[in-house]
Design a protein around this motif. Structure first.
Motif, short mmCIF file in Angstrom:
data_model
loop_
_atom_site.label_atom_id
_atom_site.label_comp_id
_atom_site.label_asym_id
_atom_site.label_seq_id
_atom_site.Cartn_x
_atom_site.Cartn_y
_atom_site.Cartn_z
N PHE B 118 22.85 9.82 -24.35
CA PHE B 118 21.94 9.98 -23.23
C PHE B 118 20.50 10.12 -23.65
CE2 PHE B 118 26.00 10.78 -21.47
CZ PHE B 118 25.91 10.16 -20.25
N GLY B 119 20.30 10.72 -24.81
CA GLY B 119 18.94 10.85 -25.30
C GLY B 119 18.28 9.49 -25.34
N ARG B 120 19.03 8.53 -25.83
CA ARG B 120 18.54 7.15 -25.90
C ARG B 120 18.09 6.67 -24.52
NH1 ARG B 120 17.52 4.78 -30.86
NH2 ARG B 120 19.63 4.54 -31.66
N THR B 121 18.94 6.92 -23.54
CA THR B 121 18.63 6.48 -22.18
C THR B 121 17.35 7.10 -21.65
OG1 THR B 121 20.99 6.39 -21.78
CG2 THR B 121 19.56 6.30 -19.85
N HIS B 122 17.19 8.36 -21.97
CA HIS B 122 16.07 9.09 -21.36
C HIS B 122 14.88 9.24 -22.31
CE1 HIS B 122 18.30 9.95 -17.74
NE2 HIS B 122 19.34 10.27 -18.48
N LEU B 123 14.91 8.49 -23.39
CA LEU B 123 13.83 8.58 -24.38
C LEU B 123 12.44 8.48 -23.74
CD1 LEU B 123 14.41 9.27 -27.17
CD2 LEU B 123 14.38 6.88 -27.85
N PRO B 124 12.26 7.55 -22.82
CA PRO B 124 10.92 7.43 -22.22
C PRO B 124 10.46 8.72 -21.54
CG PRO B 124 12.23 5.51 -21.71
CD PRO B 124 13.16 6.49 -22.35
N ARG B 127 9.87 11.36 -24.23
CA ARG B 127 8.63 11.02 -24.92
C ARG B 127 7.40 11.42 -24.07
NH1 ARG B 127 8.86 5.28 -27.41
NH2 ARG B 127 7.64 5.67 -29.30
N ARG B 128 7.54 11.24 -22.80
CA ARG B 128 6.44 11.57 -21.89
C ARG B 128 6.04 13.03 -22.05
NH1 ARG B 128 2.30 10.90 -20.21
NH2 ARG B 128 1.54 11.39 -18.09
N ALA B 129 7.03 13.88 -22.21
CA ALA B 129 6.72 15.31 -22.39
C ALA B 129 5.94 15.52 -23.69
CB ALA B 129 8.00 16.12 -22.40
N TYR B 130 6.40 14.85 -24.74
CA TYR B 130 5.69 14.95 -26.02
C TYR B 130 4.22 14.56 -25.84
CZ TYR B 130 10.28 14.79 -28.36
OH TYR B 130 11.55 15.02 -28.77
N GLU B 131 4.04 13.46 -25.14
CA GLU B 131 2.69 12.92 -25.00
C GLU B 131 1.78 13.87 -24.23
OE1 GLU B 131 4.09 8.21 -24.93
OE2 GLU B 131 3.56 9.27 -23.07
N MET B 132 2.37 14.50 -23.21
CA MET B 132 1.54 15.40 -22.42
C MET B 132 1.14 16.62 -23.24
SD MET B 132 3.54 15.01 -18.81
CE MET B 132 2.38 15.83 -17.73
N ILE B 133 2.07 17.07 -24.06
CA ILE B 133 1.72 18.20 -24.93
C ILE B 133 0.68 17.76 -25.95
CG2 ILE B 133 2.62 19.80 -26.66
CD1 ILE B 133 5.32 19.65 -25.09
N ALA B 134 0.87 16.56 -26.48
CA ALA B 134 -0.10 16.05 -27.46
C ALA B 134 -1.49 15.96 -26.84
CB ALA B 134 0.35 14.68 -27.97
N LYS B 135 -1.52 15.62 -25.56
CA LYS B 135 -2.82 15.51 -24.89
C LYS B 135 -3.52 16.87 -24.82
CE LYS B 135 -5.03 14.46 -20.46
NZ LYS B 135 -5.38 15.88 -20.19
N ILE B 136 -2.74 17.90 -24.54
CA ILE B 136 -3.32 19.25 -24.49
C ILE B 136 -3.95 19.58 -25.85
CG2 ILE B 136 -2.74 21.70 -24.34
CD1 ILE B 136 -0.61 20.99 -22.27
N VAL B 137 -3.23 19.22 -26.90
CA VAL B 137 -3.73 19.50 -28.25
C VAL B 137 -4.99 18.67 -28.52
CG1 VAL B 137 -3.23 19.31 -30.72
CG2 VAL B 137 -1.46 20.11 -29.14
N ALA B 138 -4.94 17.41 -28.18
CA ALA B 138 -6.07 16.53 -28.45
C ALA B 138 -7.34 17.02 -27.73
CB ALA B 138 -5.73 15.10 -28.03
N ASP B 139 -7.15 17.43 -26.47
CA ASP B 139 -8.30 17.94 -25.72
C ASP B 139 -8.89 19.17 -26.42
OD1 ASP B 139 -8.03 15.96 -23.88
OD2 ASP B 139 -6.98 17.19 -22.39
N ALA B 140 -8.00 20.03 -26.89
CA ALA B 140 -8.46 21.25 -27.56
C ALA B 140 -9.19 20.91 -28.85
CB ALA B 140 -7.27 22.17 -27.83
N GLN B 141 -8.73 19.86 -29.50
CA GLN B 141 -9.41 19.46 -30.73
C GLN B 141 -10.82 18.97 -30.41
OE1 GLN B 141 -6.58 16.63 -32.35
NE2 GLN B 141 -5.75 18.20 -33.74
N ARG B 142 -10.94 18.20 -29.37
CA ARG B 142 -12.26 17.71 -28.98
C ARG B 142 -13.18 18.88 -28.59
NH1 ARG B 142 -9.76 13.07 -27.34
NH2 ARG B 142 -8.92 14.05 -25.46
N ALA B 143 -12.57 19.88 -27.98
CA ALA B 143 -13.34 21.04 -27.54
C ALA B 143 -13.62 22.00 -28.68
CB ALA B 143 -12.58 21.77 -26.43
N GLY B 144 -13.01 21.76 -29.82
CA GLY B 144 -13.24 22.64 -30.96
C GLY B 144 -12.33 23.85 -30.98
N THR B 145 -11.43 23.93 -30.04
CA THR B 145 -10.51 25.08 -29.99
C THR B 145 -9.41 24.95 -31.04
OG1 THR B 145 -10.82 24.91 -27.61
CG2 THR B 145 -9.20 26.52 -28.39
N PHE B 146 -8.99 23.73 -31.29
CA PHE B 146 -7.96 23.48 -32.31
C PHE B 146 -8.58 22.68 -33.45
CE2 PHE B 146 -3.79 23.63 -29.57
CZ PHE B 146 -3.91 25.02 -29.52
#
Lengths: 207, 207, 207, 207
Positions: B118-124, B127-146
């Motif tokens: 099932f993981g295979r089926t729902h990979l997209p 993955r979307r969750a990963y990406e959203m978390i990555a975005k939070i991190v990326a924003d913080a990096q741009r802001a200098g927080t991370f």
DNA sequence: TATGAATGAGTTTTCATTCAT
DNA sequence: AATGAATGAAAACTCATTCAT
């Protein structure tokens, strides 16, 4: 005199074939005959060497996992810092994947993450790895290298969870898995987790 | 007095029954008849509402996972720091487990970690969750927080991997899962991962 | 004493059992277990030798139908008149029924007349028989033995249709099927069809 | 007053829908719900008007077949020669196909040729047609129009078998079924079969 | 040691039919 | 008359495992 090769050879052939078949099709989706075909032996021979299909996987797992446990133990015995120890552990696991991706895929996908079936069976061995990592953390906390307000058991989970997620990412092509990526991933993993575990301004080492 | 009970009711009964049956026996080990029995409905009704046993699980997963995605999105939209955002995400997931442990067990064990099926089926979606978390991190990096020397994608994996490991620990009784443990675990998780991602002495915020 | 019985034996047992089970209950109404029981073998062995229940019937049909095609071809090669050729073909088919009524019943009822299922599958082979009979007619027309104003393809259908109806009559007990009836039926069939195809007063051989 | 159409209408809708669904998918391959969908009515209404799925087909068959029996009877009552009678019967059947190919396809494929299922049920009615045709032949023999050395029952089978084969050929696209083909096929059929049944040189009319 | 024929339990899915509304 | 939710029996097929040779 050695007209006949030692029987052990075919046993090995079967195990090696199983690695690739399991990696390709997954443990449940493959049939015993697929393993036999891949190994180039007859069907029933698998049952001559192994009690069941399960046992083939069990053996594959145990064989490899004991190497991991031994590696962690050895690393822990060295006179190096906690960060270096965890780095060495991460390196060992990542190198295992680098050199035997199919075997590691099987171990991760069909055992470690298949918590309902084989994971259940091997929980004690899997747990043992957690504990050894936790011990590395605990020692570092006592030594003042790591902050004391994070339980070693949890620290171990963050560390191992990150590695497992990394390998899963490679296995399922979520992230690039080229040669150059292995070292970089490890460095960032250790940097993040150990960085978070090390004392810093405003975080007293004694929790 | 109600002229007619909405037909949806039994559909819901089946889904709820499935949660418990899947959690108890695992998706593969349970039979469709187990679900029907638990729901107190006739065998065929499961197939009246769902195309297959698979679809029952798929629906359970999608239903819940979309809530998670929505929660992350909402959290990300708030005007709070990265650490607070990740803390909120962790809290949402842990609370999901706290209030619906069976459902989360199914999602973790039978979908998220069952990468071959099932993981295979729902990979997209995963993955979307990963990406959203990555975005939070990326924003913080741009802001200098991370700090900027850890790829956001990797940071996301360390964070999510740690949570998944935590939930697995509870699901498989590797660690105590009492009421008091939930908050403490989350705090330590966020403290470790965010601590490792935040700039500190000798680590310039710009990588 | 024989070192090992050829494995083919059981395969044959299954085919033979299938003939009788299909004849008795019909292809659709019988279960695979009925075949296995009749053959005195284990359920799974049917699937060891055959891919599916369908394949058992397909094999039975093809095995027999190819004999028919070979017979028609052989008959056509002989230096005899068209009437004698068609008589020989009719004789072959009727004898097939005479000596193996169950097999022919299966072929007629479950394949040849089951146009929607198996008939569809075997249409090319069935058609081949029509064509070979049509060729006999066409040759006779060229030779002046048969009148030319009836398309050979149609003549073939009248001939084959009559035979099929005859066998159906026996299969379903619509007409008496004693030993004496076989020859008489064939004679009348050939007399009628060939009689109708042969030139006579007022019907010029050249159409 | 006639705000509501007579209920009979929907019953007819269902029957008509069944014709097309059966023709398209075959009786066994289609579900009751397919018929209901095609008719644009709810599922259970089929069971309001018909006892079972079988009964729908039975009714379709009987409705049509009784027309055929009536037609043969009427034809037989006319003061025309045997050849003309058989020609009229063939014309009736072929015209049935010409104007309602789906219905005739269903009758041929799912009833008349499906000797194991519905054919069995309707054997008496089907047989009745054979007998009526045989009677036409027998009368002609008595009148000296047809030779007497072919049993009327057999003659009937040759005639009916040829027609059935012809319709099968059209249904399964074995032979061209354009408008022009219908008349020509009938003419050749009658010419061949009746030609074979009529007395000629060397064949005494009295057998 | 090696082969592969033989065994048979186990589960999903389909769909005609019933029935409450 | 009309709806469609609810029921549950039925059967093909798979495949791990055993066993005779």
């Amino acid at each position: 005199m050695d007209a006949k090769a030692p029987p052990v050879e075919k046993r090995r052939q079967i195990l090696d074939a199983a690695i690739h078949v399991f990696a390709r099709q997954g443990f449940h989706a493959c049939r015993v005959s697929d393993i036999a075909d891949e190994a180039g032996v007859a069907y029933g021979l698998v049952y001559h060497y192994f009690k069941s299909k399960d046992q083939v996987l069990n053996e594959l797992f145990t064989e490899r996992w004991s190497l991991l446990l031994a590696a962690i133990e050895e690393v822990d015995g060295e006179s190096i810092g906690a960060r270096e120890k965890l780095d060495a552990v991460a390196r060992f696991i990542i190198d295992s994947y680098r050199y035997e991706p199919d075997l590691m895929k099987v171990i991760i996908v069909d055992v470690t993450r298949a918590a309902n079936s084989f994971g259940r069976t091997h929980l004690p061995e899997i747990r043992r790895a957690y504990e050894m990592i936790a011990k590395i953390v605990a020692d570092a906390q006592r030594a003042g290298t790591f902050r004391r307000d994070v339980d070693p058991e949890f620290a171990s989970m963050w560390f191992y969870g990150a590695i497992e997620q990394l390998l899963s990412g490679w296995v399922f092509d979520l992230i690039p898995g080229g040669e150059a990526d292995f070292d970089r991933a490890r460095e960032m993993l250790v940097e993040t987790i150990c960085g978070g575990l090390e004392p810093r301004d405003g975080v007293p080492a004694d929790g």
